[in-house]
Write a protein that holds these residues in place. Structure first.
Motif, PDB file in Angstrom:
ATOM      1  N   VAL A  91      -4.885  15.721  -1.875  1.00 14.80           N
ATOM      2  CA  VAL A  91      -3.993  14.990  -0.974  1.00 14.80           C
ATOM      3  C   VAL A  91      -4.817  14.474   0.201  1.00 14.80           C
ATOM      4  CG1 VAL A  91      -1.919  15.080   0.449  1.00 14.80           C
ATOM      5  CG2 VAL A  91      -2.034  16.429  -1.650  1.00 14.80           C
ATOM      6  N   THR A  92      -4.688  13.184   0.489  1.00 18.22           N
ATOM      7  CA  THR A  92      -5.444  12.544   1.561  1.00 18.22           C
ATOM      8  C   THR A  92      -4.481  11.875   2.532  1.00 18.22           C
ATOM      9  OG1 THR A  92      -7.263  12.095   0.029  1.00 18.22           O
ATOM     10  CG2 THR A  92      -7.228  10.842   2.090  1.00 18.22           C
ATOM     11  N   VAL A  93      -4.720  12.064   3.819  1.00 17.57           N
ATOM     12  CA  VAL A  93      -3.961  11.376   4.865  1.00 17.57           C
ATOM     13  C   VAL A  93      -4.890  10.361   5.518  1.00 17.57           C
ATOM     14  CG1 VAL A  93      -2.651  11.613   7.004  1.00 17.57           C
ATOM     15  CG2 VAL A  93      -2.510  13.399   5.250  1.00 17.57           C
ATOM     16  N   THR A  94      -4.486   9.104   5.525  1.00 13.12           N
ATOM     17  CA  THR A  94      -5.315   8.038   6.087  1.00 13.12           C
ATOM     18  C   THR A  94      -4.401   7.046   6.794  1.00 13.12           C
ATOM     19  OG1 THR A  94      -7.014   6.392   5.556  1.00 13.12           O
ATOM     20  CG2 THR A  94      -5.297   6.762   3.900  1.00 13.12           C
ATOM     21  N   THR A  95      -4.887   5.840   7.025  1.00 15.25           N
ATOM     22  CA  THR A  95      -4.066   4.786   7.619  1.00 15.25           C
ATOM     23  C   THR A  95      -4.069   3.577   6.693  1.00 15.25           C
ATOM     24  OG1 THR A  95      -5.918   3.792   8.825  1.00 15.25           O
ATOM     25  CG2 THR A  95      -4.672   5.542   9.945  1.00 15.25           C
ATOM     26  N   LEU A  96      -3.151   2.669   6.950  1.00 20.25           N
ATOM     27  CA  LEU A  96      -3.055   1.480   6.100  1.00 20.25           C
ATOM     28  C   LEU A  96      -4.324   0.634   6.220  1.00 20.25           C
ATOM     29  CD1 LEU A  96      -1.022   0.172   4.168  1.00 20.25           C
ATOM     30  CD2 LEU A  96      -0.125  -1.143   6.094  1.00 20.25           C
ATOM     31  N   GLY A  97      -4.921   0.628   7.405  1.00 18.14           N
ATOM     32  CA  GLY A  97      -6.142  -0.140   7.574  1.00 18.14           C
ATOM     33  C   GLY A  97      -7.327   0.456   6.844  1.00 18.14           C
TER      34      GLY A  97
ATOM     35  N   PRO B  99       1.524  -2.497  10.862  1.00 15.35           N
ATOM     36  CA  PRO B  99       0.241  -2.400  11.586  1.00 15.35           C
ATOM     37  C   PRO B  99      -0.772  -1.556  10.822  1.00 15.35           C
ATOM     38  CG  PRO B  99       1.939  -1.069  12.655  1.00 15.35           C
ATOM     39  CD  PRO B  99       2.639  -1.885  11.611  1.00 15.35           C
ATOM     40  N   ALA B 100      -2.046  -1.803  11.108  1.00 19.40           N
ATOM     41  CA  ALA B 100      -3.132  -1.123  10.390  1.00 19.40           C
ATOM     42  C   ALA B 100      -3.126   0.379  10.630  1.00 19.40           C
ATOM     43  CB  ALA B 100      -4.480  -1.717  10.802  1.00 19.40           C
ATOM     44  N   GLU B 101      -2.566   0.836  11.769  1.00 20.11           N
ATOM     45  CA  GLU B 101      -2.562   2.278  12.056  1.00 20.11           C
ATOM     46  C   GLU B 101      -1.419   3.025  11.381  1.00 20.11           C
ATOM     47  OE1 GLU B 101      -0.770   0.096  15.670  1.00 20.11           O
ATOM     48  OE2 GLU B 101      -2.428  -0.167  14.249  1.00 20.11           O
ATOM     49  N   THR B 102      -0.617   2.344  10.570  1.00 21.96           N
ATOM     50  CA  THR B 102       0.465   2.998   9.833  1.00 21.96           C
ATOM     51  C   THR B 102      -0.088   4.139   8.971  1.00 21.96           C
ATOM     52  OG1 THR B 102       1.743   0.948   9.727  1.00 21.96           O
ATOM     53  CG2 THR B 102       2.308   2.662   8.128  1.00 21.96           C
ATOM     54  N   VAL B 103       0.566   5.287   9.011  1.00 22.26           N
ATOM     55  CA  VAL B 103       0.107   6.464   8.257  1.00 22.26           C
ATOM     56  C   VAL B 103       0.308   6.249   6.761  1.00 22.26           C
ATOM     57  CG1 VAL B 103       0.433   8.945   7.883  1.00 22.26           C
ATOM     58  CG2 VAL B 103       0.647   7.984  10.191  1.00 22.26           C
ATOM     59  N   VAL B 104      -0.696   6.622   5.983  1.00 18.89           N
ATOM     60  CA  VAL B 104      -0.620   6.564   4.511  1.00 18.89           C
ATOM     61  C   VAL B 104      -1.025   7.921   3.945  1.00 18.89           C
ATOM     62  CG1 VAL B 104      -1.607   5.546   2.418  1.00 18.89           C
ATOM     63  CG2 VAL B 104      -1.042   4.076   4.370  1.00 18.89           C
ATOM     64  N   VAL B 105      -0.266   8.397   2.959  1.00 17.59           N
ATOM     65  CA  VAL B 105      -0.574   9.649   2.264  1.00 17.59           C
ATOM     66  C   VAL B 105      -0.795   9.335   0.794  1.00 17.59           C
ATOM     67  CG1 VAL B 105       0.238  11.955   1.655  1.00 17.59           C
ATOM     68  CG2 VAL B 105       0.855  10.964   3.878  1.00 17.59           C
ATOM     69  N   VAL B 106      -1.899   9.806   0.240  1.00 17.99           N
ATOM     70  CA  VAL B 106      -2.187   9.626  -1.183  1.00 17.99           C
ATOM     71  C   VAL B 106      -2.246  11.006  -1.828  1.00 17.99           C
ATOM     72  CG1 VAL B 106      -3.759   8.704  -2.916  1.00 17.99           C
ATOM     73  CG2 VAL B 106      -3.503   7.542  -0.698  1.00 17.99           C
ATOM     74  N   GLY B 107      -1.379  11.243  -2.802  1.00 19.11           N
ATOM     75  CA  GLY B 107      -1.388  12.506  -3.535  1.00 19.11           C
ATOM     76  C   GLY B 107      -1.797  12.274  -4.973  1.00 19.11           C
ATOM     77  N   ARG B 108      -2.774  13.033  -5.429  1.00 19.48           N
ATOM     78  CA  ARG B 108      -3.241  12.897  -6.820  1.00 19.48           C
ATOM     79  C   ARG B 108      -3.058  14.217  -7.549  1.00 19.48           C
ATOM     80  NH1 ARG B 108      -7.478  13.411 -10.406  1.00 19.48           N
ATOM     81  NH2 ARG B 108      -7.761  11.616 -11.780  1.00 19.48           N
ATOM     82  N   ASP B 109      -2.408  14.176  -8.724  1.00 20.73           N
ATOM     83  CA  ASP B 109      -2.215  15.356  -9.579  1.00 20.73           C
ATOM     84  C   ASP B 109      -1.590  16.508  -8.787  1.00 20.73           C
ATOM     85  OD1 ASP B 109      -2.342  16.740 -12.041  1.00 20.73           O
ATOM     86  OD2 ASP B 109      -4.211  17.717 -11.456  1.00 20.73           O
ATOM     87  N   VAL B 110      -0.622  16.186  -7.927  1.00 18.00           N
ATOM     88  CA  VAL B 110      -0.009  17.227  -7.102  1.00 18.00           C
ATOM     89  C   VAL B 110       0.747  18.211  -8.003  1.00 18.00           C
ATOM     90  CG1 VAL B 110       1.761  17.692  -5.365  1.00 18.00           C
ATOM     91  CG2 VAL B 110       0.134  15.831  -5.028  1.00 18.00           C
TER      92      VAL B 110
ATOM     93  N   HIS C 170      -1.405  -3.933  -1.064  1.00 16.14           N
ATOM     94  CA  HIS C 170      -1.973  -3.480   0.199  1.00 16.14           C
ATOM     95  C   HIS C 170      -2.024  -4.628   1.215  1.00 16.14           C
ATOM     96  CE1 HIS C 170      -5.763  -2.015   2.490  1.00 16.14           C
ATOM     97  NE2 HIS C 170      -4.672  -1.504   3.071  1.00 16.14           N
ATOM     98  N   LYS C 171      -2.476  -5.789   0.784  1.00 11.79           N
ATOM     99  CA  LYS C 171      -2.540  -6.948   1.680  1.00 11.79           C
ATOM    100  C   LYS C 171      -1.148  -7.369   2.127  1.00 11.79           C
ATOM    101  CE  LYS C 171      -6.797  -8.735  -0.401  1.00 11.79           C
ATOM    102  NZ  LYS C 171      -7.395  -9.813  -1.241  1.00 11.79           N
ATOM    103  N   THR C 172      -0.179  -7.303   1.209  1.00 10.04           N
ATOM    104  CA  THR C 172       1.200  -7.662   1.547  1.00 10.04           C
ATOM    105  C   THR C 172       1.751  -6.732   2.621  1.00 10.04           C
ATOM    106  OG1 THR C 172       1.608  -8.544  -0.670  1.00 10.04           O
ATOM    107  CG2 THR C 172       3.538  -7.889   0.615  1.00 10.04           C
ATOM    108  N   LEU C 173       1.477  -5.442   2.500  1.00  8.82           N
ATOM    109  CA  LEU C 173       1.953  -4.481   3.492  1.00  8.82           C
ATOM    110  C   LEU C 173       1.275  -4.692   4.834  1.00  8.82           C
ATOM    111  CD1 LEU C 173       2.082  -1.289   1.227  1.00  8.82           C
ATOM    112  CD2 LEU C 173       4.049  -2.478   2.221  1.00  8.82           C
ATOM    113  N   LEU C 174      -0.035  -5.030   4.820  1.00 13.11           N
ATOM    114  CA  LEU C 174      -0.752  -5.269   6.076  1.00 13.11           C
ATOM    115  C   LEU C 174      -0.257  -6.521   6.796  1.00 13.11           C
ATOM    116  CD1 LEU C 174      -4.442  -4.311   5.248  1.00 13.11           C
ATOM    117  CD2 LEU C 174      -3.015  -3.328   7.056  1.00 13.11           C
ATOM    118  N   ASP C 175       0.351  -7.434   6.052  1.00 18.37           N
ATOM    119  CA  ASP C 175       0.929  -8.627   6.683  1.00 18.37           C
ATOM    120  C   ASP C 175       2.137  -8.262   7.533  1.00 18.37           C
ATOM    121  OD1 ASP C 175      -0.929 -10.283   5.518  1.00 18.37           O
ATOM    122  OD2 ASP C 175       0.370 -10.874   3.850  1.00 18.37           O
ATOM    123  N   VAL C 176       2.753  -7.124   7.262  1.00 12.58           N
ATOM    124  CA  VAL C 176       3.994  -6.748   7.949  1.00 12.58           C
ATOM    125  C   VAL C 176       3.811  -5.513   8.820  1.00 12.58           C
ATOM    126  CG1 VAL C 176       6.430  -6.166   7.641  1.00 12.58           C
ATOM    127  CG2 VAL C 176       5.298  -7.674   5.996  1.00 12.58           C
TER     128      VAL C 176
END
Length: 499
Positions: A456-462, A438-449, A430-436
């Motif tokens: 399913v959660t939609v959030t940001t990298l920050g 931006p914090a507002e980059t869209v992130v999707v987390v899917g669990r047991d889809v 996560h820290k490595t990605l934030l180095d490159v």
């Protein structure tokens, strides 16, 4: 004017036993409907394939349940009745629009056929015609070369689902009999023939009239090899000394193979028909225990579960089984070629001792595709797929690849994101990605889809919290072109700036 409904029998399996009338009606119909189990593969459609034409509407009627349990409040019968009502409504919509509908049926439509349930619900409302077909009983008698009945003899047709005691009573008092619906019922059926004192003159027929046909005395059958498409036949005693069918030599060596299949990421409907067919044909199933648990039980098959970290040993065991003539399915989740067993099997199969073993790989739906579909189209442009596991590669290589993928502005799908053995690594990633990025980059987390605990959660990298993720999750990290719509859908534009 409404369309016309046809229930069309296709015979027991040989395409040449489809009647001329059935072939003509299939080719002329506006709509062709056929039933299938959850795997989606229809035997009836396969038989009718030579007679189908371009432009026809095909209605696949998939049973919600076959032999497995169901959570439907009405139980098995409630689920099936609801399915038949819905299927009839789908066909009625075509008939109301003036389209002729052919419903395909293996064997004869009114002989233990699925069509009859459509007939009950629709025949009183629309012009209807039923086209008979050669039954499996007739096909079995033909391949055995044994008459069913002569003169005043009585033929009795029985379902193998009856209790063994009741079956034995019928068998002891009839001249000739056919017992249908074998598979899981076979042991009870064979016991009933023995109790009735007629086992010595009974025959077994499997997939009559097809290239996979098998016949033998009923007493000689291995119960673990019996599929549903088989029957037990008690021919007429008046046939006397007519010899039984010539059997293939058991001494001939059997050629084995290894098929590596993907089950998809979750629900059973995400397993492709091709993979389901390979699983159903297998003698042995090899794989990680929880993945094997997702494959419906079949007493004919032998299962070889193992731990998730013994891929090479698992592959070698599968290849040795194939060398002995067994058909082996190596089971993966998702797609077997994406961080799964295909590469492991092929790597071991490249060794000289396994040069004689055929290995096939069948694709499956991947977890990245499944998670993406739940939110929209985040994989709509170039993307990278990276596993965060460092079991088979150094962790610094993982981080280096993440940096380069992020710098290239790719959408990134993270597999194997966080386990109990390495809970800190996702935080580092996560820290490595934030180095490159931006914090507002869209992130999707899917669990047991696709599973019972799907989330399913939609959030940001920050705002992304690595501690909310486990090995049942997949994480999608967007690119600069990944957007969230006002309705909550996520997509990555196919057009990149400067194009």
């Amino acid at each position: 004017m409404s369309g016309r409904l046809y229930g069309v029998g296709l015979g027991p399996g040989d395409p040449e036993l489809v009647t001329v009338k059935a072939a003509r009606l299939i080719g002329a119909a506006d709509v062709v409907a056929f039933h299938a189990a959850q795997h989606g593969r229809s035997v009836a459609r396969g038989l009718a394939a030579p007679y189908l034409r371009e432009g026809q509407v095909e209605e696949l009627l998939v049973y919600p349940v076959t032999t497995e349990t169901t959570a439907h409040p009405g139980g098995y019968q409630g689920a099936i009745d609801e399915f038949y009502e819905a299927a009839a409504a789908r066909l009625a919509a075509h008939l109301d629009a003036g389209r002729d509908v052919v419903v395909l049926a293996e064997g004869d439509p009114f002989f233990y056929g699925s069509y009859m349930h459509m007939h009950k619900r629709l025949a009183h409302r629309y012009p209807t015609e039923v086209v008979p077909g050669v039954t499996s009983v007739s096909g079995a008698a033909a391949v055995l070369g044994r008459p069913l009945v002569e003169r005043d003899e009585v033929l009795t047709v029985l379902p193998g689902t009856l209790p063994a005691e009741e079956l034995a009573e019928w068998l002891a008092t009839t001249d000739s009999a056919a017992v249908m619906k074998l598979g899981r019922t076979f042991r009870n059926v064979r016991d009933a023939f023995a109790d009735a004192g007629v086992l010595d003159r009974a025959f077994y027929v499997e997939r009559a009239t097809t290239a996979q046909q098998r016949t033998m005395p009923l007493a000689d059958v291995d119960p673990d090899t019996v599929p549903y498409f088989s029957l037990a036949l008690l021919p007429s005693e008046l046939t006397g000394g007519i010899p039984g069918p010539e059997q293939p030599s058991e001494a001939e060596p059997r050629t084995g193979e290894v098929v590596v299949v993907g089950l998809g990421p979750g629900q059973r409907s995400w397993t492709t028909p091709e993979a389901a067919e390979a699983l159903s044909r297998a003698d042995d199933l090899v794989g990680y225990g929880p993945y094997l648990d997702r494959v419906p039980a079949n007493p004919r098959q032998t299962r070889h579960p193992s731990d998730n970290r013994v891929e090479a040993e698992r592959a070698a065991a599968a290849l040795r089984l194939a060398q002995s003539g067994r058909r082996v399915a190596v089971v993966s989740s998702g797609d077997p070629g994406v961080f799964a067993m295909a590469a492991a099997v092929l790597e071991v199969a490249a060794e000289p001792e396994f040069a004689d073993v055929e290995v096939r790989v069948l694709p499956g739906l991947t977890a990245a595709q499944a998670v993406a579909s739940r939110v929209g189209a985040p994989l709509g442009h170039d993307f990278a797929v990276i596993s965060l596991s460092d079991v088979l590669k150094p962790w610094d290589v993982v981080l280096d690849r993440l940096r380069h993928a992020a710098a290239a502005d790719l959408v990134i799908a993270l597999y194997n994101p966080r386990s109990r053995a390495r809970p800190h690594q996702l935080g580092e990633a996560h820290k490595t990605l934030l180095d490159v990025k931006p914090a507002e980059t869209v992130v999707v987390v899917g669990r047991d889809v696709g599973g019972p605990e799907e989330q399913v959660t939609v959030t940001t990298l920050g705002d992304f919290d690595p501690d909310t993720v486990d090995m049942r999750c997949l994480v999608l990290v967007g690119s600069s072109q990944t957007r969230v719509t006002p309705t909550g859908k996520v997509f990555t534009s196919r057009r990149y700036p400067g194009a």
